[in-house]
Design a protein around this motif. Sequence first.
Motif, mmCIF file in Angstrom:
data_model
loop_
_atom_site.group_PDB
_atom_site.id
_atom_site.type_symbol
_atom_site.label_atom_id
_atom_site.label_comp_id
_atom_site.label_asym_id
_atom_site.label_seq_id
_atom_site.Cartn_x
_atom_site.Cartn_y
_atom_site.Cartn_z
ATOM 1 N N VAL A 146 40.153 15.979 94.109
ATOM 2 C CA VAL A 146 38.970 14.796 93.381
ATOM 3 C C VAL A 146 39.500 15.712 91.499
ATOM 4 O O VAL A 146 39.532 16.671 91.661
ATOM 5 C CB VAL A 146 37.545 15.587 92.743
ATOM 6 C CG1 VAL A 146 36.206 15.274 91.789
ATOM 7 C CG2 VAL A 146 37.176 15.200 94.357
ATOM 8 N N SER A 147 39.386 14.442 90.692
ATOM 9 C CA SER A 147 40.458 14.579 89.687
ATOM 10 C C SER A 147 39.273 15.620 88.330
ATOM 11 O O SER A 147 38.657 15.825 88.994
ATOM 12 C CB SER A 147 40.076 13.832 88.809
ATOM 13 O OG SER A 147 39.622 12.727 88.381
ATOM 14 N N VAL A 148 40.038 16.365 87.748
ATOM 15 C CA VAL A 148 39.146 17.885 86.821
ATOM 16 C C VAL A 148 37.690 16.604 85.657
ATOM 17 O O VAL A 148 36.981 16.837 85.918
ATOM 18 C CB VAL A 148 40.044 17.658 86.292
ATOM 19 C CG1 VAL A 148 39.255 18.855 84.852
ATOM 20 C CG2 VAL A 148 40.954 18.689 87.182
ATOM 21 N N SER A 149 38.547 15.646 85.646
ATOM 22 C CA SER A 149 37.393 14.658 84.447
ATOM 23 C C SER A 149 36.265 14.736 85.492
ATOM 24 O O SER A 149 35.073 14.177 85.242
ATOM 25 C CB SER A 149 38.347 13.242 84.337
ATOM 26 O OG SER A 149 38.861 12.332 84.311
ATOM 27 N N SER A 158 40.248 31.544 103.253
ATOM 28 C CA SER A 158 39.595 29.620 103.403
ATOM 29 C C SER A 158 39.101 29.353 102.818
ATOM 30 O O SER A 158 38.977 28.406 102.009
ATOM 31 C CB SER A 158 38.694 29.746 104.444
ATOM 32 O OG SER A 158 39.598 30.159 106.047
ATOM 33 N N VAL A 159 38.179 30.260 101.942
ATOM 34 C CA VAL A 159 37.058 29.840 100.730
ATOM 35 C C VAL A 159 37.594 29.506 99.156
ATOM 36 O O VAL A 159 37.353 28.907 98.959
ATOM 37 C CB VAL A 159 35.673 30.776 100.827
ATOM 38 C CG1 VAL A 159 34.874 30.538 99.264
ATOM 39 C CG2 VAL A 159 34.730 30.350 101.740
ATOM 40 N N TRP A 160 38.316 31.087 99.132
ATOM 41 C CA TRP A 160 39.277 30.421 97.973
ATOM 42 C C TRP A 160 40.180 29.487 97.816
ATOM 43 O O TRP A 160 40.411 28.977 96.783
ATOM 44 C CB TRP A 160 40.210 32.371 97.737
ATOM 45 C CG TRP A 160 39.825 32.773 96.482
ATOM 46 C CD1 TRP A 160 41.116 32.186 95.846
ATOM 47 C CD2 TRP A 160 38.561 32.902 95.619
ATOM 48 N NE1 TRP A 160 40.643 33.152 94.811
ATOM 49 C CE2 TRP A 160 39.128 33.415 94.445
ATOM 50 C CE3 TRP A 160 37.884 33.661 96.286
ATOM 51 C CZ2 TRP A 160 38.447 34.788 92.971
ATOM 52 C CZ3 TRP A 160 36.956 34.496 95.116
ATOM 53 C CH2 TRP A 160 37.232 35.115 94.246
ATOM 54 N N ARG A 161 40.777 28.730 98.642
ATOM 55 C CA ARG A 161 41.988 28.041 99.016
ATOM 56 C C ARG A 161 40.689 26.846 98.675
ATOM 57 O O ARG A 161 41.475 25.461 98.132
ATOM 58 C CB ARG A 161 42.533 27.979 100.545
ATOM 59 C CG ARG A 161 43.694 26.504 100.257
ATOM 60 C CD ARG A 161 44.089 26.706 101.679
ATOM 61 N NE ARG A 161 44.647 28.028 102.404
ATOM 62 C CZ ARG A 161 44.985 27.883 103.334
ATOM 63 N NH1 ARG A 161 44.029 27.897 104.468
ATOM 64 N NH2 ARG A 161 45.093 29.337 103.492
ATOM 65 N N ALA A 162 40.130 26.432 98.958
ATOM 66 C CA ALA A 162 39.114 24.886 98.954
ATOM 67 C C ALA A 162 38.394 25.153 98.245
ATOM 68 O O ALA A 162 38.392 24.589 97.092
ATOM 69 C CB ALA A 162 37.809 25.647 99.915
ATOM 70 N N LEU A 163 37.699 26.024 96.935
ATOM 71 C CA LEU A 163 37.858 26.394 95.720
ATOM 72 C C LEU A 163 38.425 25.706 94.736
ATOM 73 O O LEU A 163 38.864 25.395 93.872
ATOM 74 C CB LEU A 163 36.396 27.156 95.945
ATOM 75 C CG LEU A 163 35.368 27.901 96.061
ATOM 76 C CD1 LEU A 163 35.367 29.029 95.922
ATOM 77 C CD2 LEU A 163 34.197 26.902 95.957
ATOM 78 N N PHE A 164 39.787 26.891 95.082
ATOM 79 C CA PHE A 164 40.816 27.092 93.515
ATOM 80 C C PHE A 164 42.671 26.383 93.949
ATOM 81 O O PHE A 164 43.206 26.589 93.550
ATOM 82 C CB PHE A 164 40.998 29.038 93.322
ATOM 83 C CG PHE A 164 40.075 29.047 92.591
ATOM 84 C CD1 PHE A 164 39.185 28.436 91.905
ATOM 85 C CD2 PHE A 164 39.268 30.067 93.711
ATOM 86 C CE1 PHE A 164 38.000 29.196 91.286
ATOM 87 C CE2 PHE A 164 38.005 30.394 93.080
ATOM 88 C CZ PHE A 164 37.060 30.638 91.779
ATOM 89 N N GLY A 165 42.609 25.835 95.325
ATOM 90 C CA GLY A 165 43.581 25.063 95.778
ATOM 91 C C GLY A 165 44.855 25.897 96.336
ATOM 92 O O GLY A 165 45.914 26.016 96.836
ATOM 93 N N LYS A 166 44.115 28.078 96.218
ATOM 94 C CA LYS A 166 45.719 28.614 96.461
ATOM 95 C C LYS A 166 44.919 29.684 97.114
ATOM 96 O O LYS A 166 43.148 29.746 97.171
ATOM 97 C CB LYS A 166 46.151 29.364 95.741
ATOM 98 C CG LYS A 166 45.893 29.780 94.707
ATOM 99 C CD LYS A 166 46.566 30.229 93.179
ATOM 100 C CE LYS A 166 45.839 31.115 92.634
ATOM 101 N NZ LYS A 166 46.652 31.975 91.505
ATOM 102 N N GLU A 167 45.603 30.101 98.016
ATOM 103 C CA GLU A 167 44.668 31.697 98.964
ATOM 104 C C GLU A 167 44.998 32.700 97.476
ATOM 105 O O GLU A 167 45.621 32.936 96.616
ATOM 106 C CB GLU A 167 45.343 32.638 99.973
ATOM 107 C CG GLU A 167 45.531 33.100 100.597
ATOM 108 C CD GLU A 167 46.413 33.714 101.376
ATOM 109 O OE1 GLU A 167 46.173 34.585 101.872
ATOM 110 O OE2 GLU A 167 46.888 32.749 102.820
#
Length: 140
Positions: A24-27, A92-101
Amino acid sequence: MEARFTRGKSALLERPLSRPKTEVSVSAYGLLFSEVVQYCQSRVYSVTELQARLADLGHRVGGSLLDVLVLREKNGKRETKVLNILLFIKVSVWRALFGKEADKLDGFPAKVTVHWHKGTTLMIKFDEAVIAREKALEGR
């Protein structure tokens, strides 16, 4: 019930739960967030009510996100060991929220207790040294 197909794709309920490769785009996210806050602001009379309403929405969204992640990553299997829960959050949760471990999983002196409040709840009470360290880091 008759299954409906469009352009060779299966019905929505027939699709697997695997993670889609879309972002999803940031805007667009910023616009949605702004609209949610404005919606909540128009229906409350105080800052305390606004905070409570946004916290409730965040709790529901976070719970739904965790449900989806547990279903996708663990096939619905609930973790019962604290270390495995923390590793699930780190990866898993961090990757889903921030795109990285998450960079690392710090161990803090803490007391963990289990309570029942609308489901099983793990309460983590951090040692005073951890709280003091966080306050010192906030001052930077």
